[in-house]
Design an enzyme around this catalytic site. Sequence first.
Site, PDB file in Angstrom:
ATOM      1  N   HIS A 131     -15.791 -28.548  13.817  1.00 33.03           N
ATOM      2  CA  HIS A 131     -14.845 -27.924  12.899  1.00 33.03           C
ATOM      3  C   HIS A 131     -15.453 -26.882  11.971  1.00 33.03           C
ATOM      4  O   HIS A 131     -14.779 -26.349  11.093  1.00 33.03           O
ATOM      5  CB  HIS A 131     -14.156 -29.029  12.072  1.00 33.03           C
ATOM      6  CG  HIS A 131     -12.780 -28.679  11.659  1.00 33.03           C
ATOM      7  ND1 HIS A 131     -12.417 -28.473  10.352  1.00 33.03           N
ATOM      8  CD2 HIS A 131     -11.656 -28.482  12.394  1.00 33.03           C
ATOM      9  CE1 HIS A 131     -11.136 -28.174  10.286  1.00 33.03           C
ATOM     10  NE2 HIS A 131     -10.655 -28.182  11.514  1.00 33.03           N
ATOM     11  N   LYS A 170     -16.809 -23.384  10.389  1.00 32.16           N
ATOM     12  CA  LYS A 170     -16.270 -22.034  10.386  1.00 32.16           C
ATOM     13  C   LYS A 170     -17.265 -21.154   9.634  1.00 32.16           C
ATOM     14  O   LYS A 170     -17.124 -20.917   8.442  1.00 32.16           O
ATOM     15  CB  LYS A 170     -14.907 -21.993   9.709  1.00 32.16           C
ATOM     16  CG  LYS A 170     -13.873 -22.873  10.383  1.00 32.16           C
ATOM     17  CD  LYS A 170     -12.705 -23.123   9.436  1.00 32.16           C
ATOM     18  CE  LYS A 170     -11.740 -24.111  10.001  1.00 32.16           C
ATOM     19  NZ  LYS A 170     -12.183 -25.497   9.846  1.00 32.16           N
ATOM     20  N   ASP A 192     -27.765 -11.389  11.169  1.00 29.75           N
ATOM     21  CA  ASP A 192     -29.175 -10.990  11.039  1.00 29.75           C
ATOM     22  C   ASP A 192     -30.020 -12.002  10.270  1.00 29.75           C
ATOM     23  O   ASP A 192     -31.022 -11.644   9.643  1.00 29.75           O
ATOM     24  CB  ASP A 192     -29.296  -9.607  10.389  1.00 29.75           C
ATOM     25  CG  ASP A 192     -28.789  -8.492  11.295  1.00 29.75           C
ATOM     26  OD1 ASP A 192     -28.769  -8.689  12.527  1.00 29.75           O
ATOM     27  OD2 ASP A 192     -28.413  -7.433  10.775  1.00 29.75           O
TER      28      ASP A 192
END
Length: 150
Positions: free
Chosen positions: A88, A90, A95
Amino acid sequence: CPCPLPHGDCALSRLLRRLLAARRSLEICLFAFSSPQLGRAVRLLHGRGVRVRVVTDAQYMGLRGSQIGLLRQAGIQVRHDQEGGYMHHKFAVVDGRVLITGSLNWTTQAIQNNRENVLVVEDAEYVKPFLDEFERIWEEYNPANYRFFP
């Protein structure tokens, strides 16, 4: 553009600018990824030679509209969970120094209709734990480690 997405300086355009600034690497760890605009941006980065790796949720990646198949077709490395429960997270790391996180799933629904938040952080103290978590999950979801029989 005639699409119904927000135009001008909006959350989506700011997110796209941050992603498209990648020069070396982009690690993405998302539950849901169906935004065509974000999918195109990620494929563009891959085409420019940016190393892109994606971790996603197995149950979500096969749903209609998911960008995961297009990412794989473009040659982008994708790994997914195997056990029960949702992957779950996000977040994305650009870089190795810019963290993008928050409640936002990378879906048109979330971008257009939901109340979501996105936080962009360039402080190594916060970026490093997310990058470490990505690497841990990346190795855990290595297909060579999958067990198909109990």
